[in-house]
Every structure is written in structure tokens, then in C-alpha cells.
Write a protein that holds these residues in place. Structure first.
Motif, PDB file in Angstrom:
ATOM      1  N   TYR A 118       0.828  -1.207   0.000  1.00  0.00           N
ATOM      2  CA  TYR A 118       0.000   0.000   0.000  1.00  0.00           C
ATOM      3  C   TYR A 118       0.863   1.259   0.000  1.00  0.00           C
ATOM      4  O   TYR A 118       0.616   2.215  -0.739  1.00  0.00           O
ATOM      5  N   HIS A 143      -5.856  -0.934  -3.954  1.00  0.00           N
ATOM      6  CA  HIS A 143      -6.143  -0.423  -2.608  1.00  0.00           C
ATOM      7  C   HIS A 143      -7.138  -1.334  -1.891  1.00  0.00           C
ATOM      8  O   HIS A 143      -6.967  -1.660  -0.715  1.00  0.00           O
ATOM      9  N   ILE A 147      -6.173  -4.321   1.127  1.00  0.00           N
ATOM     10  CA  ILE A 147      -6.888  -4.258   2.406  1.00  0.00           C
ATOM     11  C   ILE A 147      -7.431  -5.644   2.781  1.00  0.00           C
ATOM     12  O   ILE A 147      -7.412  -6.036   3.949  1.00  0.00           O
TER      13      ILE A 147
END
Length: 460
Positions: A118, A143, A147
Motif C-alpha cells: 500500500y 487499494h 486491504i
């Protein structure tokens, strides 16, 4: 099922007849893998409907996502090998504790890797030569994907815990269910439906995240229901010791997995010198290879628990018999697959392209390359068996030998001397030589383990 019932099931791997046991464990995995591959194709199809740039952006994410997936696969291999050996030796509480430790370690490692990804997303994809116009798509996709990466690894490691206990049916159901849910969520989240807005390429990542979340809930509930996990360390066990055992196999196994795309990248560059039709045909051929190798992949998942448990029980004759049966089966099955592929080669080529040159190279690929799939299967099964015997470095060395001493060099030399025909033949010859080395190496390692056990028994 109680813990006693789980123990009875585990004991069947060290006492039941090998042939029906191996195939009872393998056929659910075949269905699960085949289903998952099919749904992944559907996933690519929906992203492709967004246009060329989104599809290209997702293609650029492959090296990053495969790095995480390779780590997850490696941790699963380490988990399965450690737990199955302890179950085979009757150390049930240690196996249950190791299962819990594996899930915690996997979550922590992948979370750390995701944070790095990230933070350094832009430099990573700039280094991968992603065009600036693709970066917004890559950011939108990665992104969300990063996660949820920890949610991807937990079902994979949880499934390894189940396979180590001799249960391959449940992991296959979870695997197939995840693929099916992802295929259902994809069009809804990508294109929108009713009150749900269209998220575009980000919707594909959200679909994966949602299916992984459901997978985590299912696998953790099932592991708890089967009483296969405990956070209470038994006598002689500790979190650090269990972690060390799992990673000592898992990290080399992950490294071995990462070598394959590197080698294929080199080979693709060689093929590219023959023009776009050759690259297109080679891409079709590699996709056909993944489908033709489903049984190999399934056996590489179902064979290790059988070997590890019998290794833990010091039943070396059963280890040898299981390995031999798997190799014989793969050679026979892949021979049948080769005959089917050759028979259907003109129709397969026509289904993928209208370009006569691309179709010709696809047929050439089918006539030559699948001859080596059975031999390649021996190498893959030997690697998984080495990991099951807690010899991960032997598996890593065999992977390096196969890909960078044999496969890439012989394919390159074949291309220099005989063009694409030679490149394909070089790959088959490389698999042939490496398969012989793999067979010999496994017999040698198994003999060493047996002699070591006998010597320890004499001095005890």
C-alpha cells in the motif's frame, strides 16, 4: 465431529488401503480446482467488458498479487506438512495448536506485506512499467485488494489444516464456493444493480473481498466445529517454536512457487521474438496447460497429507507406495489427456482465433508440449512430497534445477536451432530429464530418512 472422531479420520491415512484413500482425497480437490479456474475465467471476462485499459491494469497487478498468493500457498504447504506429521505420530494437541498458530502467523505476515504494498504502490508499478494512464485503475483495484489480502490467506491456510486432517472435500467446497460467490458478486459490483452503484474495476476487487470474508467465516467456524484448533499450548510447545517449524517449510515453498512466473516471463520474452501471433498462441497454450494439469494440481494437494502422516508414523513403505501410485496415475492420465488434446487440436485452435498463423502455432503447441505434462507432473508431485517429508530446500533446489538449469536453457537452445518447434521440444526434453532426477532424488531422500530412523531406533 468430536476430536476423537477427527483422530479416527486421521488414523485412516496411516492404515487404510492407499489407492482408495488417495483417490478419495483427490477427486474433491479436482472438482474444486476445476471450478475455481472456471470462475477465474469469468472474473477476467467481466473486467474485460470494461475495456482494454482496465484489463491491462489488472494484468499489471499479477506480479504483486501472485507474490502474496505464493506466500499464502507456501504457508499452507508448511502448515499441512507440520500438522499432518504430528497427527501421524499421535500428537493431536500439538497439531491443533499448530493450526491456530499458522492462522495467526499467516494473518500477520500477509498484513505486513499488504501495508508495504500500500505504501509503495506507485514505485512498484512504475518499476513494472505500467503506463501513467493505467495508474488510476491500478490504484482503485489494488487499494481494495491489499486491504483484504489477509482475508485471502486465512481460508487457504485453514484449508491446509483440514487437508492435514485427511479432509479434502470441505476445502474443495470452500474453494469452489469462493469462486462462485466472486463470479456472482462481480457483475453486481462492477456494473451496478438496483440500489448498488457501479464501482467499475474497484467492484472486481470488492467482489473478491466480499467472497474472501465469507470464506474466512466459513472456514473458521468449521475448524472450530471440528475442534481442530486450540490457542492453549500443550507441554513442550510454544508459539515461536510452532512458527519456526511452519516457516522453515513455508518460506522455501513460497519461493519455489514464485520461480515459475519468473521463468515463464523469460520464456514469453523468447517467444515474443517470433512476433505477436506466437505470443498470442503461447498465451492460449499456457491457459490450456492449466486446464490439462488440474489432476496434477489436485494430487499435489491431496498427496502431501497422506505422505506426512505416514512419515510421522514411520510407515516408510506406505510413503513409497503412495508416491509411486501418484506418479503412475499421473503418467497414465496425462497420456489420455494428450490423446484427447491432439484429437481436438484443430477445433481448439479454431475456438480461440480466426488468424491462420495463430491457429497453426496453437496446433503446434498442442502436438508437442503436452507430451511433457506427465513428466512435469512427476516433478510437481516430487516437490510436494519433499515438503511433506520436511525437506523444503530439496523442493526449492529441484524447482531451480528444472526451471533455470533445464527448462529455460533447453527451450532457448531449441529455439536457436529449430525455431518454435525446437523451443517446444526443448521444454519436453527438460521435463524428461528433470523427472528422472526428481524420481531418483525422492528415492534417495526417503532412503536416508528410513536409515536415520533405524539408526536412532538402535541407539535408543
Amino acid at each position: 465431529m468430536s476430536n476423537v472422531a477427527a483422530t479416527v479420520k486421521a488414523k485412516s491415512l496411516v492404515s487404510d488401503p492407499i489407492k482408495p484413500t488417495l483417490w478419495r482425497m483427490t477427486w474433491p480437490v479436482i472438482i474444486g480446482v476445476l471450478t475455481l479456474i472456471s470462475f477465474n475465467v469469468v472474473d477476467t471476462f467481466f473486467i474485460g467488458m470494461l475495456g482494454t485499459d482496465p484489463l491491462a491494469a489488472v494484468s499489471f497487478t499479477f506480479p504483486v498479487t501472485f507474490t502474496v498468493i505464493s506466500l499464502a500457498i507456501g504457508l499452507g504447504i508448511g502448515t499441512s506438512a507440520v500438522i499432518a506429521r504430528k497427527r501421524g505420530s499421535g500428537r493431536e494437541e500439538h497439531a491443533r495448536f499448530d493450526g491456530a498458530v499458522a492462522l495467526v502467523v499467516a494473518g500477520l505476515l500477509v498484513s505486513g506485506l499488504s501495508v508495504l504494498g500500500y505504501l509503495f504502490l506507485e514505485p512498484i508499478f512504475t518499476m513494472l512499467q505500467a503506463q501513467p494512464r493505467l495508474m488510476p485503475y491500478i490504484r482503485d483495484y489494488m487499494h481494495v485488494w491489499l486491504i483484504g489480502a489477509a482475508l485471502l490467506v486465512l481460508p487457504m491456510v485453514g484449508n491446509a489444516v483440514l487437508r492435514a486432517a485427511g479432509d479434502t472435500r470441505t476445502p474443495s467446497i470452500i474453494m469452489a464456493s469462493g469462486g462462485l460467490l466472486n463470479a456472482i458478486f462481480d457483475p453486481i459490483l462492477i456494473f451496478g444493480w438496483g440500489p448498488i452503484p457501479a464501482f467499475g474495476i474497484q467492484g472486481a476487487a470488492l467482489a473478491s473481498l466480499l467472497s474472501w470474508t465469507i470464506g474466512v467465516v466459513l472456514v473458521l467456524w468449521y475448524l472450530n466445529y471440528k475442534q481442530l484448533l486450540t490457542l492453549i499450548a500443550p507441554a513442550g510447545a510454544s508459539f515461536m517454536h510452532s512458527t519456526k517449524q511452519i516457516l522453515s517449510i513455508g518460506i522455501p515453498a513460497a519461493g519455489a512457487n514464485m520461480l515459475t512466473p519468473v521463468a515463464m516471463g523469460v520464456l514469453t520474452a523468447i517467444v515474443a521474438s517470433y512476433g505477436a501471433p506466437a505470443v498470442a498462441a503461447f498465451g492460449v497454450g499456457t491457459r490450456l496447460e492449466s486446464l490439462a494439469s488440474v489432476v496434477i494440481l489436485a494430487l499435489s494437494m491431496s498427496l502431501p497429507p497422506l505422505i506426512s502422516q505416514n512419515f510421522g508414523a514411520h510407515s516408510f513403505d506406505r510413503v513409497a507406495a503412495a508416491y509411486r501410485l501418484a506418479v503412475q496415475s499421473i503418467l497414465l492420465i496425462q497420456l489420455v489427456i494428450y490423446v484427447v488434446l491432439v484429437s481436438l487440436a484443430p477445433y481448439i485452435a479454431a475456438a480461440f482465433t480466426d488468424d491462420p498463423e495463430v491457429a497453426r502455432i496453437i496446433r503446434l503447441f498442442i502436438y508437442i508440449m503436452p507430451l511433457g505434462y506427465g513428466l512435469q507432473g512427476i516433478i510437481i508431485l516430487t516437490n510436494s512430497s519433499f515438503n511433506a517429508l520436511h525437506r523444503p530446500l530439496s523442493a526449492l533446489v529441484l524447482s531451480v534445477f528444472r526451471l533455470f538449469v533445464m527448462f529455460v536453457p533447453l527451450s532457448y537452445l531449441g529455439a536457436l536451432w529449430f525455431d518454435l518447434n525446437g523451443l517446444f521440444v526443448g521444454g519436453v526434453v527438460a521435463n524428461c530429464i528433470t523427472a528422472g532426477v526428481a524420481w531418483y532424488a525422492f528415492q534417495r531422500v526417503l532412503g536416508q530418512e528410513q536409515r536415520h530412523y533405524q539408526e536412532v531406533g538402535k541407539t535408543a
